[in-house]
Motif scaffolding. Structure first.
Motif, PDB file in Angstrom:
ATOM      1  N   PHE A 145      47.333  46.327  44.016  1.00 17.81           N
ATOM      2  CA  PHE A 145      46.334  46.378  42.957  1.00 17.81           C
ATOM      3  C   PHE A 145      47.059  46.303  41.614  1.00 17.81           C
ATOM      4  N   PRO A 146      46.966  45.156  40.922  1.00 18.86           N
ATOM      5  CA  PRO A 146      47.643  45.044  39.622  1.00 18.86           C
ATOM      6  C   PRO A 146      47.222  46.171  38.697  1.00 18.86           C
ATOM      7  N   ARG A 147      48.159  46.713  37.969  1.00 24.65           N
ATOM      8  CA  ARG A 147      47.860  47.905  37.171  1.00 24.65           C
ATOM      9  C   ARG A 147      46.887  47.620  36.035  1.00 24.65           C
ATOM     10  N   ASP A 148      46.719  46.340  35.642  1.00 20.29           N
ATOM     11  CA  ASP A 148      45.775  45.994  34.572  1.00 20.29           C
ATOM     12  C   ASP A 148      44.402  45.592  35.114  1.00 20.29           C
ATOM     13  N   LEU A 149      44.181  45.777  36.425  1.00 16.66           N
ATOM     14  CA  LEU A 149      42.888  45.426  37.003  1.00 16.66           C
ATOM     15  C   LEU A 149      41.813  46.338  36.406  1.00 16.66           C
ATOM     16  N   TYR A 150      40.750  45.723  35.876  1.00 22.92           N
ATOM     17  CA  TYR A 150      39.713  46.447  35.158  1.00 22.92           C
ATOM     18  C   TYR A 150      38.630  46.874  36.131  1.00 22.92           C
ATOM     19  N   ILE A 153      43.501  42.650  30.184  1.00 21.17           N
ATOM     20  CA  ILE A 153      43.059  43.129  31.496  1.00 21.17           C
ATOM     21  C   ILE A 153      43.011  41.983  32.499  1.00 21.17           C
ATOM     22  N   ASP A 154      43.034  42.353  33.776  1.00 22.81           N
ATOM     23  CA  ASP A 154      42.780  41.421  34.880  1.00 22.81           C
ATOM     24  C   ASP A 154      41.349  41.679  35.343  1.00 22.81           C
ATOM     25  N   ILE A 155      40.539  40.613  35.414  1.00 19.30           N
ATOM     26  CA  ILE A 155      39.121  40.753  35.726  1.00 19.30           C
ATOM     27  C   ILE A 155      38.915  40.784  37.238  1.00 19.30           C
ATOM     28  N   LEU A 156      38.297  41.842  37.727  1.00 15.50           N
ATOM     29  CA  LEU A 156      38.044  42.003  39.158  1.00 15.50           C
ATOM     30  C   LEU A 156      37.102  40.922  39.669  1.00 15.50           C
ATOM     31  N   ASP A 157      37.442  40.310  40.801  1.00 15.07           N
ATOM     32  CA  ASP A 157      36.551  39.361  41.478  1.00 15.07           C
ATOM     33  C   ASP A 157      35.681  40.188  42.427  1.00 15.07           C
ATOM     34  N   GLN A 158      34.501  40.576  41.965  1.00 12.44           N
ATOM     35  CA  GLN A 158      33.668  41.511  42.709  1.00 12.44           C
ATOM     36  C   GLN A 158      33.245  40.983  44.081  1.00 12.44           C
TER      37      GLN A 158
END
Length: 338
Positions: free
Chosen positions: A123-128, A311-316
């Motif tokens: 989990f990338p630490r910048d994942l929002y 941030i890294d945008i989560l692919d929901q």
């Protein structure tokens, strides 16, 4: 011509000499067994004395074993699924001056029920993401806000699976473990110039200090923290493969050094007992490099948070697919559907 009779006294001496040799061999064998037994007892003692931190995971009620309820400190927990496999939270901390409270490596490890595959999800630490009780923020902030328990709860809300065990290790431990096994051979997707040496694209043989620089680098890499995460996964795999090799497992000196480095620099949740770790190691004794699979948690691109941070945008939708795969112990189907 006279013929001498066979010497009747010779066989008993031969038999006695044979018995003495046999006794010496048995004695040496017993000494070897005793030494190995002492070695095993030593390792068992070291493993059994790993530091335990009860705060690395939420309380049982917050993990879905009872009614979830609400923790005023960090928000609601969602109902969880106990998947057939076993799930581990692995936290890597780069404990350099001024870095207190950081979780630089966040991995959800999933071991299949058959113990024939290990999936390590980075989990990338910048994942929002949504952090319980804190709103949206980088996933790395969960650890800063509430330690391992809040980070675990954040991951559980994303995947809806219970995290069974947790471990935290600092980067100094990774460095010492690398040197203990005699270095590692790591594949680099990108070249970079480090302090005193160069990482080439392809395979690199690294000692502990070099490995530490390898996993810390991000500024020279195309995708920054995402690329660094892939480097960290490549290193973890290389260390696992080297540790499971006969050259380490069957070498008391290297194995002892590795166990010492791991136990000196790690803390674990209370369920990770020495007995449990030994049983898991035996169950996974046939694992090979190809059985250890790395996945980056799905994200759809890059953006900017309301506070201006990158941030890294989560692919929901993909995250929901990964969550279902974890719940059903069918991560291979998630990967096949990519």
């Amino acid at each position: 011509m006279s013929h001498s009779l066979p010497d009747q006294a010779s066989p008993p001496r031969t038999r006695r000499r044979g018995r003495r040799i046999l006794a010496v061999l048995l004695g040496l064998a017993l000494l070897a067994v005793g030494a190995m037994g002492g070695f095993v007892l030593y390792l068992n003692n070291r493993i059994s004395h790993i530091a335990v931190d009860d705060t690395l995971l939420p309380p049982d009620a917050a993990q879905g074993n009872d009614n979830p309820g609400t923790d005023p400190a960090d928000g609601e927990s969602e109902p969880l699924v106990e998947s057939p496999g076993t799930n581990y939270l692995i936290i890597g901390s780069d404990a350099r001056p001024g870095d207190a409270g950081r979780s630089d490596v966040i991995i959800l490890g999933h071991v299949t029920e058959k113990r024939d595959k290990v999936y390590l999800i980075h989990f990338p630490r910048d994942l929002y993401v949504d952090i319980p009780g804190r709103g949206k923020d980088k996933i790395n902030a969960a650890y800063a806000y509430g330690g391992g328990a809040l980070l675990a709860k954040t991951l559980q809300n994303l995947t809806h699976v219970k995290i069974d065990h947790a471990a935290k290790i600092d980067f100094t431990g990774f460095q010492r473990m690398t040197d203990a096994v005699g270095g590692v051979r790591v594949y680099a997707e990108e070249a970079s110039k480090e302090s005193g040496f160069t990482i080439q694209k392809g395979w690199n043989n690294l000692n502990g200090e070099q490995a530490l620089q390898f996993v810390r680098e991000r500024y020279q890499l195309k995708e920054g923290d995402i690329s660094r995460g892939r480097r960290q996964m490549a290193f973890v795999k290389a260390l696992m493969v080297k540790t499971l090799s006969p050259g380490v497992v069957l070498n008391p000196v290297k194995l002892t050094s590795f166990i010492n480095a791991a136990t000196d620099n790690a803390v674990v949740s209370k369920g990770l007992t020495g007995k449990f770790l030994r049983s898991e190691a035996i169950a996974m004794r046939d694992l090979r490099g190809d059985d250890i699979v790395f996945i980056t948690a799905p994200f759809s691109g890059y953006g900017t948070a309301p506070n201006g941070g990158a941030i890294d945008i989560l692919d929901q939708p993909r995250m929901e697919s990964l969550a279902l795969a974890l719940q059903d112990d069918k991560v291979e189907e998630y990967l096949a559907d990519k």
